[in-house]
Motif scaffolding. Sequence first.
Motif, PDB file in Angstrom:
ATOM      1  N   ILE A 182       0.861  -1.174   0.000  1.00 31.98           N
ATOM      2  CA  ILE A 182       0.000   0.000   0.000  1.00 31.98           C
ATOM      3  C   ILE A 182       0.900   1.226   0.000  1.00 31.98           C
ATOM      4  N   GLN A 183       0.596   2.218  -0.812  1.00 28.35           N
ATOM      5  CA  GLN A 183       1.356   3.456  -0.814  1.00 28.35           C
ATOM      6  C   GLN A 183       0.418   4.651  -0.764  1.00 28.35           C
ATOM      7  N   LEU A 184       0.690   5.583   0.149  1.00 29.76           N
ATOM      8  CA  LEU A 184      -0.019   6.860   0.210  1.00 29.76           C
ATOM      9  C   LEU A 184       1.007   7.958   0.021  1.00 29.76           C
ATOM     10  N   LEU A 185       0.657   8.991  -0.708  1.00 34.46           N
ATOM     11  CA  LEU A 185       1.585  10.075  -0.991  1.00 34.46           C
ATOM     12  C   LEU A 185       1.102  11.366  -0.344  1.00 34.46           C
ATOM     13  N   ASN A 186       1.939  11.931   0.499  1.00 38.37           N
ATOM     14  CA  ASN A 186       1.709  13.250   1.059  1.00 38.37           C
ATOM     15  C   ASN A 186       2.454  14.207   0.138  1.00 38.37           C
ATOM     16  N   THR A 187       1.744  15.065  -0.564  1.00 40.67           N
ATOM     17  CA  THR A 187       2.379  15.899  -1.581  1.00 40.67           C
ATOM     18  C   THR A 187       3.241  17.013  -1.006  1.00 40.67           C
ATOM     19  N   GLU A 188       3.180  17.241   0.308  1.00 38.08           N
ATOM     20  CA  GLU A 188       4.070  18.232   0.914  1.00 38.08           C
ATOM     21  C   GLU A 188       5.486  17.667   0.982  1.00 38.08           C
ATOM     22  N   ASN A 189       6.465  18.542   0.955  1.00 37.94           N
ATOM     23  CA  ASN A 189       7.852  18.116   0.963  1.00 37.94           C
ATOM     24  C   ASN A 189       8.233  17.420   2.265  1.00 37.94           C
ATOM     25  N   GLN A 190       9.043  16.385   2.127  1.00 37.88           N
ATOM     26  CA  GLN A 190       9.480  15.618   3.281  1.00 37.88           C
ATOM     27  C   GLN A 190      10.220  16.487   4.288  1.00 37.88           C
ATOM     28  N   SER A 191      10.947  17.497   3.814  1.00 40.69           N
ATOM     29  CA  SER A 191      11.722  18.341   4.732  1.00 40.69           C
ATOM     30  C   SER A 191      10.819  19.044   5.751  1.00 40.69           C
ATOM     31  N   SER A 192       9.539  19.200   5.435  1.00 40.28           N
ATOM     32  CA  SER A 192       8.597  19.828   6.370  1.00 40.28           C
ATOM     33  C   SER A 192       8.375  18.977   7.609  1.00 40.28           C
ATOM     34  N   TYR A 193       8.692  17.689   7.523  1.00 42.64           N
ATOM     35  CA  TYR A 193       8.414  16.757   8.622  1.00 42.64           C
ATOM     36  C   TYR A 193       9.685  16.189   9.253  1.00 42.64           C
TER      37      TYR A 193
ATOM     38  N   GLY B 215       8.864   7.612   4.710  1.00 46.70           N
ATOM     39  CA  GLY B 215       9.798   8.536   4.083  1.00 46.70           C
ATOM     40  C   GLY B 215       9.846   8.324   2.582  1.00 46.70           C
ATOM     41  N   ASN B 216      10.670   9.094   1.916  1.00 46.13           N
ATOM     42  CA  ASN B 216      10.841   8.986   0.475  1.00 46.13           C
ATOM     43  C   ASN B 216      12.219   9.544   0.161  1.00 46.13           C
ATOM     44  N   GLY B 217      13.085   8.736  -0.394  1.00 47.66           N
ATOM     45  CA  GLY B 217      14.448   9.170  -0.637  1.00 47.66           C
ATOM     46  C   GLY B 217      15.329   8.937   0.569  1.00 47.66           C
ATOM     47  N   CYS B 218      14.808   9.130   1.765  1.00 51.00           N
ATOM     48  CA  CYS B 218      15.491   8.844   3.032  1.00 51.00           C
ATOM     49  C   CYS B 218      14.518   8.031   3.885  1.00 51.00           C
ATOM     50  N   PRO B 219      14.140   6.842   3.429  1.00 53.39           N
ATOM     51  CA  PRO B 219      13.077   6.100   4.134  1.00 53.39           C
ATOM     52  C   PRO B 219      13.519   5.608   5.506  1.00 53.39           C
ATOM     53  N   ASN B 220      12.549   5.460   6.365  1.00 53.22           N
ATOM     54  CA  ASN B 220      12.750   4.928   7.702  1.00 53.22           C
ATOM     55  C   ASN B 220      11.865   3.696   7.830  1.00 53.22           C
ATOM     56  N   TRP B 221      12.403   2.505   7.529  1.00 50.97           N
ATOM     57  CA  TRP B 221      11.622   1.276   7.580  1.00 50.97           C
ATOM     58  C   TRP B 221      11.491   0.782   9.005  1.00 50.97           C
TER      59      TRP B 221
ATOM     60  N   HIS C 153      -2.468   2.384  18.064  1.00 50.08           N
ATOM     61  CA  HIS C 153      -1.824   3.606  17.575  1.00 50.08           C
ATOM     62  C   HIS C 153      -0.325   3.355  17.390  1.00 50.08           C
ATOM     63  N   ILE C 154       0.204   3.759  16.226  1.00 46.20           N
ATOM     64  CA  ILE C 154       1.618   3.601  15.897  1.00 46.20           C
ATOM     65  C   ILE C 154       2.192   4.982  15.587  1.00 46.20           C
ATOM     66  N   SER C 155       3.382   5.252  16.095  1.00 48.14           N
ATOM     67  CA  SER C 155       4.095   6.497  15.807  1.00 48.14           C
ATOM     68  C   SER C 155       5.494   6.130  15.329  1.00 48.14           C
ATOM     69  N   VAL C 156       5.811   6.489  14.091  1.00 50.47           N
ATOM     70  CA  VAL C 156       7.105   6.167  13.489  1.00 50.47           C
ATOM     71  C   VAL C 156       7.906   7.457  13.353  1.00 50.47           C
ATOM     72  N   PRO C 157       9.087   7.544  13.987  1.00 45.63           N
ATOM     73  CA  PRO C 157       9.898   8.757  13.835  1.00 45.63           C
ATOM     74  C   PRO C 157      10.337   8.931  12.386  1.00 45.63           C
ATOM     75  N   LEU C 158      10.266  10.161  11.901  1.00 40.23           N
ATOM     76  CA  LEU C 158      10.746  10.464  10.560  1.00 40.23           C
ATOM     77  C   LEU C 158      12.208  10.867  10.630  1.00 40.23           C
TER      78      LEU C 158
ATOM     79  N   TRP D  79       1.004  12.989   9.189  1.00 38.68           N
ATOM     80  CA  TRP D  79       2.419  13.320   9.367  1.00 38.68           C
ATOM     81  C   TRP D  79       2.453  14.510  10.319  1.00 38.68           C
ATOM     82  N   THR D  80       3.285  14.432  11.341  1.00 40.58           N
ATOM     83  CA  THR D  80       3.392  15.550  12.277  1.00 40.58           C
ATOM     84  C   THR D  80       4.790  16.144  12.212  1.00 40.58           C
TER      85      THR D  80
END
Length: 101
Positions: free
Chosen positions: A2-13, A39-45, A60-65, A98-99
């Motif tokens: 499954i893939q979801l895309l947040n169109t805001e830039n990753q650097s914002s998060y 992530g994208n380009g710098c993924p955090n698996w 509830h799951i919280s994954v650090p970016l 994304w927070t």
Amino acid sequence: KIQLLNTENQSSYANGHLEFDIMLGQPASAYAGIGVSAGNGCPNWVQLSPGSLSQSGFTHISVPLSTCAINIPTLFVVTLTGTAASTLPVLSFNNIEWTAN
């Protein structure tokens, strides 16, 4: 997968979190693995343990970016292995966000 895309830039998060609620659609024994990339380009698996998730309620799951500061859209990718991967229902998601921190 499954893939979801947040169109805001990753650097914002950078230094923030991907947060979501997840519920299993089948018993934990049906899942060999659940992987989440925040992530994208710098993924955090992150590998989620099916045994720590519920079939009767959301967890509830919280994954650090990562601190990656590249200016590309941010992906949320879920990969699944095991017998559940070929049958429905598999997983339910709620409150994906994304927070910034």
